[in-house]
Design a protein around this motif. Structure first.
Motif, PDB file in Angstrom:
ATOM      1  N   VAL A 189      -3.490  -5.209   4.843  1.00 22.61           N
ATOM      2  CA  VAL A 189      -3.356  -5.884   6.138  1.00 22.61           C
ATOM      3  C   VAL A 189      -4.543  -6.799   6.387  1.00 22.61           C
ATOM      4  CG1 VAL A 189      -3.376  -5.505   8.633  1.00 22.61           C
ATOM      5  CG2 VAL A 189      -1.894  -4.117   7.176  1.00 22.61           C
ATOM      6  N   LEU A 190      -5.749  -6.302   6.173  1.00 27.80           N
ATOM      7  CA  LEU A 190      -6.945  -7.104   6.442  1.00 27.80           C
ATOM      8  C   LEU A 190      -7.037  -8.301   5.499  1.00 27.80           C
ATOM      9  CD1 LEU A 190      -9.605  -4.349   7.194  1.00 27.80           C
ATOM     10  CD2 LEU A 190      -8.734  -6.071   8.775  1.00 27.80           C
ATOM     11  N   THR A 191      -6.742  -8.099   4.230  1.00 24.59           N
ATOM     12  CA  THR A 191      -6.835  -9.228   3.292  1.00 24.59           C
ATOM     13  C   THR A 191      -5.785 -10.291   3.599  1.00 24.59           C
ATOM     14  OG1 THR A 191      -5.468  -7.984   1.712  1.00 24.59           O
ATOM     15  CG2 THR A 191      -7.857  -7.861   1.436  1.00 24.59           C
ATOM     16  N   ALA A 195     -11.675 -16.069   1.761  1.00 22.88           N
ATOM     17  CA  ALA A 195     -11.453 -15.323   0.522  1.00 22.88           C
ATOM     18  C   ALA A 195     -11.890 -13.887   0.763  1.00 22.88           C
ATOM     19  CB  ALA A 195     -12.257 -15.934  -0.624  1.00 22.88           C
ATOM     20  N   SER A 196     -11.366 -12.954  -0.043  1.00 33.03           N
ATOM     21  CA  SER A 196     -11.710 -11.552   0.204  1.00 33.03           C
ATOM     22  C   SER A 196     -11.720 -10.756  -1.081  1.00 33.03           C
ATOM     23  CB  SER A 196     -10.727 -10.928   1.201  1.00 33.03           C
ATOM     24  OG  SER A 196      -9.411 -10.946   0.683  1.00 33.03           O
ATOM     25  N   ASP A 197     -12.546  -9.729  -1.085  1.00 33.23           N
ATOM     26  CA  ASP A 197     -12.548  -8.691  -2.111  1.00 33.23           C
ATOM     27  C   ASP A 197     -12.368  -7.358  -1.403  1.00 33.23           C
ATOM     28  OD1 ASP A 197     -12.968 -10.503  -4.150  1.00 33.23           O
ATOM     29  OD2 ASP A 197     -15.147 -10.312  -4.069  1.00 33.23           O
ATOM     30  N   VAL A 198     -12.006  -6.322  -2.169  1.00 32.11           N
ATOM     31  CA  VAL A 198     -11.792  -5.010  -1.563  1.00 32.11           C
ATOM     32  C   VAL A 198     -12.636  -3.964  -2.279  1.00 32.11           C
ATOM     33  CG1 VAL A 198      -9.459  -5.553  -0.788  1.00 32.11           C
ATOM     34  CG2 VAL A 198      -9.792  -4.507  -3.027  1.00 32.11           C
ATOM     35  N   ALA A 199     -12.969  -2.915  -1.539  1.00 33.34           N
ATOM     36  CA  ALA A 199     -13.642  -1.735  -2.084  1.00 33.34           C
ATOM     37  C   ALA A 199     -12.976  -0.518  -1.458  1.00 33.34           C
ATOM     38  CB  ALA A 199     -15.130  -1.751  -1.761  1.00 33.34           C
TER      39      ALA A 199
END
Length: 670
Positions: free
Chosen positions: A420-422, A431-435
């Motif tokens: 949802v956030l990305t 742009a986004s990365d996830v952890a």
């Protein structure tokens, strides 16, 4: 001869001493209202001089059993006769035996206590008895009074106990009524907020279209009304759920002229269904600049007063005058000076409380042939850089920065939340990365090689929590990490809990579920703030907090997912991304309800709390607000009651999944 004389002298001294001691003893007995007596087998009873006087017997007569018997009250003679027989036949020797009885002395009833000890020979035959009598009339009276007082005290204690139980029952009834009220408010607030959020959202979308000037003005009036209604709903709920009914005060720089012109536009542009009398605005030409106050509270007061004046059907004058300590706003129309603008005392009290909230004073207008009020606002200068609030819609600032695309790190252990956030970030141009947890986030921030502009950090995660991850990042030697904006994304909606995050190193906080506008505003604030030496937390306003604190105990809602929220989330995505988001959300819901059941099977409070927390977050981000409220209600239950609610919770999860698939299938048909 001399020896005999000495012996006789010694004997005489001893007799004199014995006589003195005897007299002392007799006086002591008389003082204590006591006497002694004794009898040996085969001899008559002997007694001290006070014996006869205590029993009311002639003091010149010798003590005898017949005289003693006659002194005893007739009502007690049988009792004493039985006691005497038992004393000689079976009473234990060598110990004191006590008997109380009444006597008649000088025509008065007195109480006497007998203390007697029996002595026997080796064969158990009676040898002698010795004893004492004491007048205990006053002692018994004191004991009787003490018993009476004790009975009174006991009755009082019982009365107080009954009153305490009644108060406890009343308190329980009041608490039950408050719970019913809270449940009712939860349902009503949900029912009202849902269509209101749709109205406000559609108005916002309309404001982005190209409109004529008149359409733009009408839209601004509608947006003003919707915002005020939203604030009023929050006020009603807050006032009902707090003892004092406290009202929030959100001060900001307000251009009084612009605000009052907006009030006029609202009332003349459709503020009422029936015709509104004309409103004339008269502002002191020397009045200028801004004033720090709460514009919504100011509008509340003015709207109430205008509505009351409008009922009279005559023109209304709104005048603003400068005063040494601030400004006076005068609202009036023609009428009798003695007439009250607001007749209901409760409404008057509410008006005074609203005025006190913004530091103003409200009083009746003292003018000939006019009725109205005077609202006095104290002067307060606006802080530097604070812009006045305008009621007309403004152009929405561009949410993403010019030039290079900035990268945001999304940290959450639930895949649905990450997706949802990305997706929101992608729509906004980031742009986004996830952890997946705090440990991975620390590794990516400190050693991953990417320069993140912002980190969106969940709090409760396995291996390393969000708080621990922030502590590790802030503790790094590179000063850049001390200034990196880190936003807490949490399901905790309490203002105190959010404010406490500041001390832990978070730059700001926002509550789940996250929507486009709030996320855009938060990113804009933390990016516009620049590099800060000290991170300070900006706790969102109450209307920015989600409804997750309002619990809904019903586990069978008729609408498992809010359709508008679902479509807003899914429709902008490409088909492949839609399917991915739906799959991970359903997988997360299935997995988390299974983890809840496993936690109860292992009786692990930690596993239960972690799974429930994650299930609540997934529900909110997915638009399943009823499920989110049900999970929160489930978390508040004792373990055994929570376990009993699991089947209903699982059924609700299944309903959410089924509804999600139905909504997904209808996406392109809407």
């Amino acid at each position: 001869m001399q020896a005999n004389e000495q012996l006789m002298e010694r004997e005489s001294e001893l007799r004199a001493r014995l006589e003195r001691e005897t007299q002392h003893l007799i006086r002591a007995q008389r003082t204590a209202r006591m006497a002694t007596f004794h009898r040996y087998r085969g001899s008559r009873m002997a007694a001290s001089p006070a014996f006869n006087s205590l029993l009311g017997i002639d003091t010149q007569a010798k003590a005898s059993e017949q005289a003693l018997w006659e002194s005893i009250h007739p009502f007690d003679r049988d009792k004493i006769q039985r006691a005497e027989t038992a004393f000689y036949q079976s009473a234990e020797a060598g110990i004191d035996h006590e008997y109380d009885c009444r006597i008649l002395r000088d025509g008065e009833i007195r109480w006497i206590r007998w203390i007697i000890r029996k002595e026997v020979d080796e064969q158990g035959r009676f040898v002698s008895f010795i004893g004492a009598i004491q007048d205990i009339t006053e002692q018994r009276a004191s004991e009787r009074r003490a018993r009476a007082l004790a009975l009174v005290a006991e009755r009082r204690v019982k009365q107080l106990t009954r009153l305490s139980e009644a108060l406890r029952e009343s308190r329980h009834a009041a608490e039950a009524a408050l719970r019913v009220k809270a449940d009712f408010l939860a349902a009503v607030s949900h029912d009202i907020r849902t269509p209101l959020n749709g109205i406000m959202g559609m108005l916002h979308l309309l404001s982005l279209d190209t409109l004529r000037v008149d359409q733009h003005e009408r839209l601004g009036i509608a947006q003003d009304a919707a915002n005020q209604l939203h604030r009023y709903i929050e006020d009603v709920i807050d006032m009902a759920q707090t003892d004092e009914g406290a009202l929030e005060y959100w001060p900001q720089a307000v251009d009084i002229r612009v605000q009052l012109e907006a009030v006029i536009r609202f009332w003349q542009g459709g503020g009422r269904q029936e015709p509104t009398p004309s409103l004339d605005l008269d502002i002191d030409p020397s009045l200028g600049g801004t004033l720090v106050t709460d514009p919504v509270r100011l509008r509340q007061i003015l709207n109430v007063c205008i509505e009351r004046l409008a009922e009279r059907g005559v023109p209304i004058r709104l005048r603003v005058e400068r005063q040494p300590e601030g400004i006076d706003i005068l609202l009036s129309c023609r009428g009798e000076e003695q007439a009250r603008l607001v007749a209901d005392p409760r409404q008057r009290a509410l008006l005074k409380r609203l005025a006190a909230t913004i530091g103003a004073q409200i009083r009746p207008l003292n003018a000939k042939a006019r009725v109205g009020i005077v609202l006095s606002l104290a002067a307060a200068e606006a802080s530097p850089g604070v812009q006045p609030e305008f009621s007309a819609p403004e152009e929405t600032p561009h949410p993403w920065p010019e030039g290079d695309t900035l990268r945001v790190l999304v940290v959450d252990d639930i895949e649905t939340n990450r997706v949802v956030l990305t997706q929101l970030l992608q729509v906004m141009g980031y742009a986004s990365d996830v952890a997946c947890d705090g440990d991975e986030a620390v590794e990516k921030v400190l050693h991953g090689g990417e320069a993140y502009a912002v980190v969106l950090m969940d709090l409760r995660m396995p291996r390393m929590s969000g708080e621990e991850a922030v502590a590790c990042i802030r503790a790094a030697a590179d000063p850049r990490w001390k200034r990196l904006p880190i936003v807490a994304v949490t399901a905790h909606a309490g203002r105190e809990e959010l404010a406490a995050l500041s001390a832990q190193g978070f730059t700001e906080a926002m509550t789940k579920p996250v929507d486009h506008q709030r996320l855009s505003a938060v990113l804009r604030r933390v990016l516009d703030a620049g590099a800060l030496d000290d991170a300070t937390l900006d706790v969102p306003d109450d209307d920015a907090l989600s409804d997750e604190t309002t619990l809904a105990p019903d586990l069978s809602p008729s609408m498992p997912i809010e359709p508008d929220y679902f479509r807003t989330l899914f429709k902008p995505l490409a088909a492949s991304r839609r399917e991915l988001l739906l799959k991970v959300a359903i997988d997360d819901l299935d997995r988390l309800i299974q983890e809840l059941e496993a936690g109860h099977a292992r009786n692990s409070a930690e596993d239960i709390e972690r799974a429930a927390h994650s299930l609540k977050g997934v529900s909110g981000n997915f638009g399943a607000f009823s499920l989110m409220a049900a999970v929160e209600a489930y978390r508040a239950l004792p373990t055994d009651e929570a376990a009993a609610r699991l089947p209903a919770l699982r059924k609700q999860v299944a309903g959410v999944i089924e509804h999600a698939r139905d909504l997904f299938a209808d996406l392109d048909s809407k």
